[in-house]
Design an enzyme around this catalytic site. Structure first.
Site, mmCIF file in Angstrom:
data_model
loop_
_atom_site.group_PDB
_atom_site.id
_atom_site.type_symbol
_atom_site.label_atom_id
_atom_site.label_comp_id
_atom_site.label_asym_id
_atom_site.label_seq_id
_atom_site.Cartn_x
_atom_site.Cartn_y
_atom_site.Cartn_z
ATOM 1 N N HIS A 33 1.062 5.126 6.726
ATOM 2 C CA HIS A 33 0.772 5.687 5.408
ATOM 3 C C HIS A 33 0.926 7.209 5.420
ATOM 4 C CE1 HIS A 33 -1.311 1.743 5.517
ATOM 5 N NE2 HIS A 33 -0.824 1.668 4.288
ATOM 6 N N SER A 51 0.812 -1.215 0.000
ATOM 7 C CA SER A 51 0.000 0.000 0.000
ATOM 8 C C SER A 51 0.849 1.270 0.000
ATOM 9 C CB SER A 51 -0.940 0.000 1.217
ATOM 10 O OG SER A 51 -0.207 -0.194 2.416
ATOM 11 N N ASP A 84 -3.049 6.332 12.239
ATOM 12 C CA ASP A 84 -2.237 5.585 11.276
ATOM 13 C C ASP A 84 -0.942 6.361 11.037
ATOM 14 O OD1 ASP A 84 -1.018 4.469 9.051
ATOM 15 O OD2 ASP A 84 -2.859 4.289 7.868
#
Length: 442
Positions: free
Chosen positions: A424, A176, A421
């Site tokens: 990312h 990702s 998070d």
């Protein structure tokens, strides 16, 4: 008897011996007087020099005081030695991939920088990475540039990049984070493509996504393979980390999609770092049993399988190969002195300490990566993004993202311990700098 007349004594006339003594005494006195006079003169000269210096110093001090009070200096010529001019910094040389270090640098803030795109103007940014669209209130993180110490890192020129890609395929392969780099690359290029019907197209799927620019016959692709080697979670992404099993000696199911690409950009790291030992098998997934390996051991086996595929299937005369180094995570706020903080939550400024290294990049894994790449026959360029990402605690998606396919709600944002998070990155943001490095090497 005749008597001689008596001699007259002449007044003031001394015997010769006396005269000689007197003359000698006078000469000695003259010498002593001359030496004393010379000594007095030297002392006077020394005093005069000191007085000159004191006068000059007082003049300088008065001048400084006047200047500090924003008044013009007195019209006096200062009797001081001229100050040595500081030489201007050496001009930075144009970027050269073999001579320039991309790890030696610093982040500089430039609010005047014009953003080539935003998560509103580029329609391809995933909701997971659209921090501004998801309500992030600050935007300073968008205006930092990575400057190299000795070289000029060129800006990403989308038109020049499209010319380099004319009639070619570039494919990003990985997890990702690599998906985020691909989206950044697409948005950077897309900023120079007109919004006319048929000028461009986008096809998205779970495994392979393709953005094309018709005028240039250019294809910009992403292939999902978080471990590069095959695993039972390649398509079943929701499978928990503890249930993943890797086929560490198998890659062809993925590799067949990579052939005939002109530029390949690989990444694989974060999926190996779950904290679990890696369940690894050889041969068929149907075989009973697996072996649990330390992450770095399994990583070496997987990367060697990937390296063997590249050496066997890539022609260096027609295909360029890149490998992205570790993208740093920020899970421990204590690393950068934020005691009581919650990972990267509410961080709005980079870590400015030169050469900062936290706990978000595993050095042993980096050593494995460098060792495997260094043993390959095919030239592979390692794009070292680790140091520049170490500083960017401010640029993660934090709570302005989605989880489980759902946008983090305002209520959930009040529980940052659970929903933050720090893996990312916001797009636009740090991945744009990765693509500047890629552009510079192309």
């Amino acid at each position: 008897m005749v008597q001689l007349p008596a001699m007259k004594r002449v007044k003031g006339r001394a015997p010769l011996s006396v005269v000689v003594a007197i003359i000698g005494g006078l000469a000695l006195a003259g010498i002593i007087f001359t030496e004393d006079l010379r000594g007095l003169t030297e002392v006077k000269e020394k005093v005069t020099d000191k007085e000159k210096k004191r006068t000059s110093l007082r003049t300088v001090m008065r001048t400084s005081a006047l200047l500090s009070a924003d008044q013009p200096p007195p019209p006096a010529v200062l009797s001081v030695e001229p100050a040595t001019a500081t030489p201007p910094p050496a001009p930075k040389m144009a970027f050269n991939a073999t001579r320039c270090s991309v790890t030696d640098g610093y982040w500089a803030y430039d609010r005047s920088k014009k953003l080539p795109y935003t998560d509103q103007t580029c329609p391809y940014v995933d909701r997971q990475d659209s921090c501004q669209r998801n309500g992030r209130p600050d935007s300073d993180y968008l205006y930092w540039d990575w400057h190299l110490d000795d070289c000029l890192l060129p800006r990403f020129d989308p038109v020049s990049m499209l010319e380099k890609l004319r009639g070619k395929r570039i494919m990003f392969v990985g997890d990702s984070l690599q998906l985020g780099q691909w989206l950044s690359f697409v948005c950077l290029v897309n900023s120079a493509v007109p919004d006319t019907p048929g000028a461009k197209s986008m096809e998205r799927s779970r495994t392979l996504s393709v953005y094309t620019v018709k005028e240039y016959n250019a294809s910009i692709e992403f292939y999902w393979a978080p471990f590069l080697v095959e695993s039972n979670s390649d398509r079943n992404i929701a499978l928990g980390a503890g249930g993943r099993v890797l086929h560490v000696d198998a890659i062809e199911e993925h590799g067949k999609h990579w052939r005939r690409a002109d530029i390949l950009v690989f990444d694989s790291y974060v999926w190996w770092m779950t904290g679990y030992r890696i369940k690894s098998v050889w041969g068929s997934f149907g075989d009973d049993g697996y072996e649990e390996l330390d992450a770095w051991v399994a990583y070496r086996l997987g990367l060697k399988t990937w390296a063997n595929w590249v050496d066997s299937n890539v022609d260096p005369a027609t295909t360029r190969v890149f490998f992205m180094s570790i993208s740093t995570t920020h899970m421990r706020s204590e690393d950068w002195g934020r005691e009581g903080g919650i990972r990267c939550y509410n961080e709005t400024w980079p870590i400015t300490q030169r050469g900062y290294r936290g706990s978000g990049s595993d050095r042993r894994m980096m050593e494995v990566m460098s060792d495997v790449l260094g043993r390959m026959r095919t030239p592979v360029t390692l794009l070292n993004i680790t140091q520049l990402t170490e500083h960017r605690v401010d640029a993660h998606v934090s709570v302005y993202t989605e989880t489980g396919g759902l946008l983090v709600t305002d209520e959930e944002k009040t529980d940052p311990q659970r929903y933050t998070d720090c893996i990312h990155w916001c797009i636009p943001g740090v991945p744009d700098t990765w693509n500047r490095l890629l552009y510079a090497h192309l």
